[in-house]
Design a protein around this motif. Structure first.
Motif, PDB file in Angstrom:
ATOM      1  N   SER A 193      18.732 -34.456 -30.635  1.00 21.96           N
ATOM      2  CA  SER A 193      18.456 -33.919 -29.306  1.00 21.96           C
ATOM      3  C   SER A 193      16.952 -33.817 -29.114  1.00 21.96           C
ATOM      4  O   SER A 193      16.229 -33.395 -30.015  1.00 21.96           O
ATOM      5  N   LEU A 227       5.744 -26.705 -34.306  1.00 27.15           N
ATOM      6  CA  LEU A 227       7.080 -26.497 -33.742  1.00 27.15           C
ATOM      7  C   LEU A 227       8.060 -27.549 -34.255  1.00 27.15           C
ATOM      8  O   LEU A 227       9.169 -27.220 -34.704  1.00 27.15           O
ATOM      9  N   ASN A 228       7.659 -28.818 -34.204  1.00 32.10           N
ATOM     10  CA  ASN A 228       8.547 -29.874 -34.685  1.00 32.10           C
ATOM     11  C   ASN A 228       8.787 -29.785 -36.184  1.00 32.10           C
ATOM     12  O   ASN A 228       9.906 -30.031 -36.652  1.00 32.10           O
ATOM     13  N   ASP A 229       7.763 -29.402 -36.944  1.00 29.34           N
ATOM     14  CA  ASP A 229       7.943 -29.222 -38.388  1.00 29.34           C
ATOM     15  C   ASP A 229       8.947 -28.095 -38.672  1.00 29.34           C
ATOM     16  O   ASP A 229       9.778 -28.202 -39.569  1.00 29.34           O
ATOM     17  N   ALA A 230       8.871 -27.024 -37.882  1.00 18.76           N
ATOM     18  CA  ALA A 230       9.760 -25.877 -38.080  1.00 18.76           C
ATOM     19  C   ALA A 230      11.220 -26.242 -37.795  1.00 18.76           C
ATOM     20  O   ALA A 230      12.131 -25.671 -38.401  1.00 18.76           O
ATOM     21  N   TYR A 231      11.446 -27.181 -36.887  1.00 18.76           N
ATOM     22  CA  TYR A 231      12.806 -27.568 -36.519  1.00 18.76           C
ATOM     23  C   TYR A 231      13.260 -28.860 -37.188  1.00 18.76           C
ATOM     24  O   TYR A 231      14.347 -29.353 -36.907  1.00 18.76           O
ATOM     25  N   ARG A 232      12.444 -29.411 -38.071  1.00 20.21           N
ATOM     26  CA  ARG A 232      12.825 -30.628 -38.795  1.00 20.21           C
ATOM     27  C   ARG A 232      14.119 -30.347 -39.568  1.00 20.21           C
ATOM     28  O   ARG A 232      14.279 -29.301 -40.163  1.00 20.21           O
ATOM     29  N   SER A 258      16.996 -29.950 -38.128  1.00 23.69           N
ATOM     30  CA  SER A 258      17.961 -29.265 -37.266  1.00 23.69           C
ATOM     31  C   SER A 258      18.553 -30.196 -36.211  1.00 23.69           C
ATOM     32  O   SER A 258      19.340 -29.770 -35.385  1.00 23.69           O
ATOM     33  N   ASN A 259      18.133 -31.443 -36.232  1.00 20.89           N
ATOM     34  CA  ASN A 259      18.578 -32.430 -35.251  1.00 20.89           C
ATOM     35  C   ASN A 259      18.041 -32.138 -33.849  1.00 20.89           C
ATOM     36  O   ASN A 259      18.642 -32.517 -32.850  1.00 20.89           O
ATOM     37  N   VAL A 260      16.919 -31.410 -33.784  1.00 18.38           N
ATOM     38  CA  VAL A 260      16.243 -31.125 -32.517  1.00 18.38           C
ATOM     39  C   VAL A 260      14.773 -31.478 -32.685  1.00 18.38           C
ATOM     40  O   VAL A 260      14.165 -31.165 -33.702  1.00 18.38           O
ATOM     41  N   ALA A 261      14.220 -32.135 -31.670  1.00 21.37           N
ATOM     42  CA  ALA A 261      12.782 -32.433 -31.651  1.00 21.37           C
ATOM     43  C   ALA A 261      12.250 -32.064 -30.278  1.00 21.37           C
ATOM     44  O   ALA A 261      12.991 -32.018 -29.297  1.00 21.37           O
ATOM     45  N   PHE A 262      10.981 -31.787 -30.214  1.00 20.50           N
ATOM     46  CA  PHE A 262      10.340 -31.370 -28.975  1.00 20.50           C
ATOM     47  C   PHE A 262       9.267 -32.376 -28.579  1.00 20.50           C
ATOM     48  O   PHE A 262       8.542 -32.875 -29.431  1.00 20.50           O
TER      49      PHE A 262
END
Length: 88
Positions: A2, A29-34, A36-40
């Protein structure tokens, strides 16, 4: 994966947050959500000089409502992020 679109609003009194600082925070932010199948992805950055909102917007007060009314764009697929001295 996503992909979440971010519209960043930076409310200022006088000094601007640099594009480099914004880019670095997008990486954090993207590193923190790596994983999780989510990117910003950053779709826009707007800078607004307004000392009253910068210093006075608090959760649920009229300045916060004014800020969101003035700066919000997009629909539920766009995450609007506000950077200011927001009080709790």
């Amino acid at each position: 994966m996503s992909l979440a679109q971010i519209k960043l609003d930076i409310i200022l009194t006088c000094e601007a947050t640099s594009d480099d600082a914004v880019s670095q925070q997008m990486t954090v932010l993207n590193d923190a959500y790596r994983g999780s199948n989510v990117a910003f992805t950053l779709v826009s950055t707007d800078r607004t000089v307004n000392a009253a909102i910068f210093n006075g917007a608090t959760h649920g007060n009229s300045l916060q409502d004014q800020m969101k009314s003035m700066l919000h764009v997009g629909n539920a697929s766009v995450l609007n992020v506000y950077v200011a001295s927001l009080s709790v």
